[in-house]
Scaffold this active site. Structure first.
Site, PDB file in Angstrom:
ATOM      1  CE  LYS A 107      -4.036  -2.050   2.339  1.00 24.25           C
ATOM      2  NZ  LYS A 107      -4.942  -1.915   3.524  1.00 24.25           N
ATOM      3  CG  HIS A 147      -5.626  -6.143  -0.090  1.00 27.41           C
ATOM      4  ND1 HIS A 147      -6.828  -6.131   0.578  1.00 27.41           N
ATOM      5  CD2 HIS A 147      -5.748  -7.089  -1.063  1.00 27.41           C
ATOM      6  CE1 HIS A 147      -7.640  -7.024   0.015  1.00 27.41           C
ATOM      7  NE2 HIS A 147      -7.002  -7.618  -0.994  1.00 27.41           N
TER       8      HIS A 147
HETATM    9  P1  DAT Z   1      -7.787  -6.456   6.003  1.00 26.82           P
HETATM   10  O1  DAT Z   1      -7.029  -5.433   5.169  1.00 26.82           O
HETATM   11  O2  DAT Z   1      -6.959  -6.991   7.138  1.00 26.82           O
HETATM   12  O3  DAT Z   1      -8.400  -7.549   5.161  1.00 26.82           O
HETATM   13  P2  DAT Z   1     -10.473  -5.327   6.221  1.00 26.82           P
HETATM   14  O4  DAT Z   1     -10.807  -6.080   4.977  1.00 26.82           O
HETATM   15  O5  DAT Z   1     -11.386  -5.478   7.395  1.00 26.82           O
HETATM   16  O6  DAT Z   1      -8.984  -5.663   6.720  1.00 26.82           O
HETATM   17  O7  DAT Z   1     -10.411  -3.775   5.897  1.00 26.82           O
HETATM   18  C1  DAT Z   1      -9.847  -3.313   4.692  1.00 26.82           C
HETATM   19  C2  DAT Z   1      -9.028  -2.100   4.978  1.00 26.82           C
HETATM   20  O8  DAT Z   1      -9.863  -1.050   5.451  1.00 26.82           O
HETATM   21  C3  DAT Z   1      -7.962  -2.274   6.069  1.00 26.82           C
HETATM   22  O9  DAT Z   1      -6.779  -2.881   5.609  1.00 26.82           O
HETATM   23  C4  DAT Z   1      -7.746  -0.851   6.496  1.00 26.82           C
HETATM   24  C5  DAT Z   1      -9.156  -0.251   6.410  1.00 26.82           C
HETATM   25  N1  DAT Z   1      -9.818  -0.343   7.716  1.00 26.82           N
HETATM   26  C6  DAT Z   1     -10.378  -1.440   8.278  1.00 26.82           C
HETATM   27  N2  DAT Z   1     -10.885  -1.182   9.496  1.00 26.82           N
HETATM   28  C7  DAT Z   1     -10.642   0.154   9.697  1.00 26.82           C
HETATM   29  C8  DAT Z   1     -10.916   1.062  10.769  1.00 26.82           C
HETATM   30  N3  DAT Z   1     -11.550   0.655  11.872  1.00 26.82           N
HETATM   31  N4  DAT Z   1     -10.504   2.350  10.632  1.00 26.82           N
HETATM   32  C9  DAT Z   1      -9.881   2.780   9.516  1.00 26.82           C
HETATM   33  N5  DAT Z   1      -9.596   1.973   8.474  1.00 26.82           N
HETATM   34  C10 DAT Z   1      -9.959   0.687   8.561  1.00 26.82           C
HETATM   35 MG    MG Z   2      -9.923  -7.528   3.789  1.00 28.02          MG
END
Ligand code: DAT
Ligand code: MG
Length: 140
Positions: free
Chosen positions: A11, A117
């Site tokens: 990223k 990611h």
């Molecule tokens: P991952 O990237 O571990 O699969 P995810 O799919 O739940 O996590 O979320 C995608 C992305 O969104 C994550 O890498 C960063 C952002 N994100 C997730 N939860 C967040 C939060 N609570 N506050 C800010 N950004 C967040």
């Molecule tokens: Mg995810």
């Protein structure tokens, strides 16, 4: 466990700090092979399509802005159980919860700017790979 392919993105926070090589080294040390890779600068709209599953989440706009803020390196990683292995190497979404030695524990700046990611299941891996790469670009 079968040989799988997964979509990885290094990223903007990581490309900006010149951490691409250090992150790839962690994938390779875990037995994952980079079988496709390119550096691109996403538009906010392209980031929005990629992350459309999170459209209703409060952080969606900020996430899309961030993903379009600097270049990213998109990759296809291949190996035994590549989807879960990559998630292990990445560490938890929030770097504060990420296990020692993981990419996010070492490099991530915050839950939003968390360096990498990785696809979370076979179906999403297939969709995400085809979003960025044609079959001809996957050189296993
Ligand atoms: P991952 O990237 O571990 O699969 P995810 O799919 O739940 O996590 O979320 C995608 C992305 O969104 C994550 O890498 C960063 C952002 N994100 C997730 N939860 C967040 C939060 N609570 N506050 C800010 N950004 C967040
Ligand atoms: Mg995810």
């Amino acid at each position: 466990m079968a040989i799988e392919r997964t979509l990885s993105i290094i990223k903007p926070d990581a490309t900006k700090r010149n951490l691409t090589g250090k992150i790839i080294a962690k994938f390779e040390e875990a037995g994952l092979r980079v079988i496709a890779q390119k550096r691109i600068h996403l538009t906010k709209a392209q980031a929005g399509t990629f992350y459309v599953v999170h459209k209703e989440r409060p952080f969606y706009d900020e996430l899309c802005e961030f993903m379009a803020s600097e270049p990213v390196v998109v990759q296809v990683l291949e190996g035994e159980g590549a989807i879960s292995k990559n998630r292990e190497v990445m560490g938890a979404t929030n770097p504060a919860d990420a296990a020692e030695g993981t990419v996010r524990a070492e490099f991530a700046e915050s839950v939003g700017e968390n360096s990498v990611h990785g696809s979370d299941a076979p179906e999403t891996a297939a969709e995400e790979i085809s979003y960025f790469f044609s079959g001809l670009e996957l050189v296993g």
